[in-house]
Design a protein around this motif. Structure first.
Motif, mmCIF file in Angstrom:
data_model
loop_
_atom_site.group_PDB
_atom_site.id
_atom_site.type_symbol
_atom_site.label_atom_id
_atom_site.label_comp_id
_atom_site.label_asym_id
_atom_site.label_seq_id
_atom_site.Cartn_x
_atom_site.Cartn_y
_atom_site.Cartn_z
ATOM 1 N N ARG A 74 17.885 -15.236 62.622
ATOM 2 C CA ARG A 74 17.098 -15.037 63.839
ATOM 3 C C ARG A 74 17.998 -15.247 65.056
ATOM 4 O O ARG A 74 18.428 -16.371 65.336
ATOM 5 C CB ARG A 74 15.901 -15.984 63.871
ATOM 6 C CG ARG A 74 14.863 -15.661 62.806
ATOM 7 C CD ARG A 74 13.572 -16.432 63.044
ATOM 8 N NE ARG A 74 12.544 -15.992 62.127
ATOM 9 C CZ ARG A 74 11.772 -14.928 62.322
ATOM 10 N NH1 ARG A 74 11.927 -14.203 63.409
ATOM 11 N NH2 ARG A 74 10.857 -14.594 61.432
ATOM 12 N N ASP A 77 16.521 -17.625 67.975
ATOM 13 C CA ASP A 77 16.551 -19.059 67.681
ATOM 14 C C ASP A 77 17.898 -19.524 67.145
ATOM 15 O O ASP A 77 18.099 -20.727 66.953
ATOM 16 C CB ASP A 77 15.469 -19.397 66.647
ATOM 17 C CG ASP A 77 14.072 -19.119 67.172
ATOM 18 O OD1 ASP A 77 13.893 -19.190 68.399
ATOM 19 O OD2 ASP A 77 13.183 -18.821 66.357
ATOM 20 N N GLN A 79 19.120 -19.189 64.118
ATOM 21 C CA GLN A 79 18.823 -19.902 62.891
ATOM 22 C C GLN A 79 18.881 -18.973 61.684
ATOM 23 O O GLN A 79 18.631 -17.774 61.796
ATOM 24 C CB GLN A 79 17.416 -20.511 62.938
ATOM 25 C CG GLN A 79 17.302 -21.764 63.781
ATOM 26 C CD GLN A 79 15.921 -22.368 63.630
ATOM 27 O OE1 GLN A 79 14.945 -21.650 63.448
ATOM 28 N NE2 GLN A 79 15.842 -23.677 63.704
ATOM 29 N N THR A 130 6.571 -18.242 64.423
ATOM 30 C CA THR A 130 6.749 -19.669 64.158
ATOM 31 C C THR A 130 7.222 -19.945 62.738
ATOM 32 O O THR A 130 7.450 -21.084 62.381
ATOM 33 C CB THR A 130 5.418 -20.413 64.372
ATOM 34 O OG1 THR A 130 4.461 -19.920 63.421
ATOM 35 C CG2 THR A 130 4.890 -20.185 65.773
ATOM 36 N N SER A 132 10.017 -19.485 61.284
ATOM 37 C CA SER A 132 11.365 -20.037 61.165
ATOM 38 C C SER A 132 11.357 -21.558 61.264
ATOM 39 O O SER A 132 11.925 -22.251 60.434
ATOM 40 C CB SER A 132 12.274 -19.441 62.249
ATOM 41 O OG SER A 132 11.762 -19.760 63.534
ATOM 42 N N LYS A 133 10.686 -22.067 62.280
ATOM 43 C CA LYS A 133 10.690 -23.518 62.458
ATOM 44 C C LYS A 133 9.864 -24.222 61.389
ATOM 45 O O LYS A 133 10.245 -25.256 60.884
ATOM 46 C CB LYS A 133 10.173 -23.869 63.855
ATOM 47 C CG LYS A 133 11.076 -23.392 64.972
ATOM 48 C CD LYS A 133 10.550 -23.832 66.329
ATOM 49 C CE LYS A 133 11.521 -23.467 67.450
ATOM 50 N NZ LYS A 133 11.751 -22.033 67.537
#
Length: 276
Positions: A74, A77, A79, A130, A132-133
């Motif tokens: 990503r 982000d 990440q 959301t 990913s987190k």
């Protein structure tokens, strides 16, 4: 393990494994100079990374004891996100990407498995900002929110050292070719119609019962040594039809509604379609 270059838009990044950690580096070119800068580091994988493959925007990472993990990078982000993994701990020896959703996995115990991402996985990953987190911050005992589905499983009987999707001769259909540590070379081929699947399934069943192994071991239990055999027909036992006594060949052919020559012709056709 060597690093792997991938392109995301107009950027080229390098995926570098180190033990059970993955690092992402970006490469930028200014005139004749090339600069490599660290971007991010991925979360620790369970044991040790043995293979990295890429298809499209996805990164497929194989762990030495915990099967495969599907990742996405990503950019916003910065990440690496594990958005799908396997429910079965496989001691991976090699991996081959079959298409954008499907991967063939071989483990050191001689199993060959094919897993596929569920159809809904694309939209879930793309549309949920959301994920990913929420996935990234989970603990060691929690895997990804989405799991791959087992499409096929087969016990080869020897450790597989390489897998390659290729054509064995010009103009032939593609086959999944494998080699083993004992020197054997084999291939898995796909059927072209439902009629072929039904025919070879029934042929395997009849040969299994009419021509049992010399040592008396049950064929099905052998091919399901570690996990039940699924969606794979054993071509070796189908080829033993020609070794049976003529009277038994005629019995099997009568059960299948074919003649002995028609069965032999079908076996020859599927060989010449893919190999020789």
């Amino acid at each position: 393990m060597a690093k792997r270059w991938m392109c995301f838009g107009n950027r080229e990044i390098s995926v570098v494994p180190t033990a059970n950690l993955i690092c992402i580096h970006s490469r930028t070119t200014m005139k004749t100079s090339c600069f490599l800068s660290a971007q991010c580091s991925g979360s620790n994988f369970p044991v040790n990374i043995v293979n990295i493959q890429s298809t499209g925007q996805r990164i497929i990472v194989s762990d030495s004891q915990e099967s495969v993990h599907f990742l996405r990078y990503r950019k916003g982000d910065n990440q690496l996100v594990v958005f799908a993994d396997d429910t079965t701990p496989r001691y991976v020896s090699c991996v081959c990407v079959l298409d954008y959703h499907t991967v063939a996995i071989a483990d050191k115990f001689g199993n060959l498995s094919v897993v596929r991402l569920p159809e809904r996985v694309n939209e879930d990953v793309q549309d949920d900002p959301t994920v990913s987190k929420s996935v990234w911050d989970r603990g060691w005992l929690n895997g990804a929110s989405q799991k791959v589905e087992l499409v096929a499983n087969f016990f080869i009987g020897d450790t597989i050292t390489s897998l390659q999707k290729t054509s064995l001769m010009p103009g032939a259909n593609e086959a999944l070719v494998y080699t083993t540590i004992g020197g054997a070379i084999g291939c898995l081929v796909s059927f072209m119609s439902k009629d072929e699947v039904d025919f070879f399934t029934n042929l395997e069943m009849h040969v299994r019962s009419e021509y049992p192994p010399l040592c008396g071991r049950d064929h099905l239990s052998y091919r399901s040594y570690y996990a039940p055999c699924k969606s794979v027909i054993d071509g070796d036992i189908c080829e033993q039809f020609s070794l049976m006594e003529l009277s038994k060949q005629k019995e099997v052919a009568e059960e299948l509604g074919k003649t002995v020559s028609e069965i032999s012709k079908k076996l020859e056709d599927i060989r010449t379609r893919y190999a020789f």
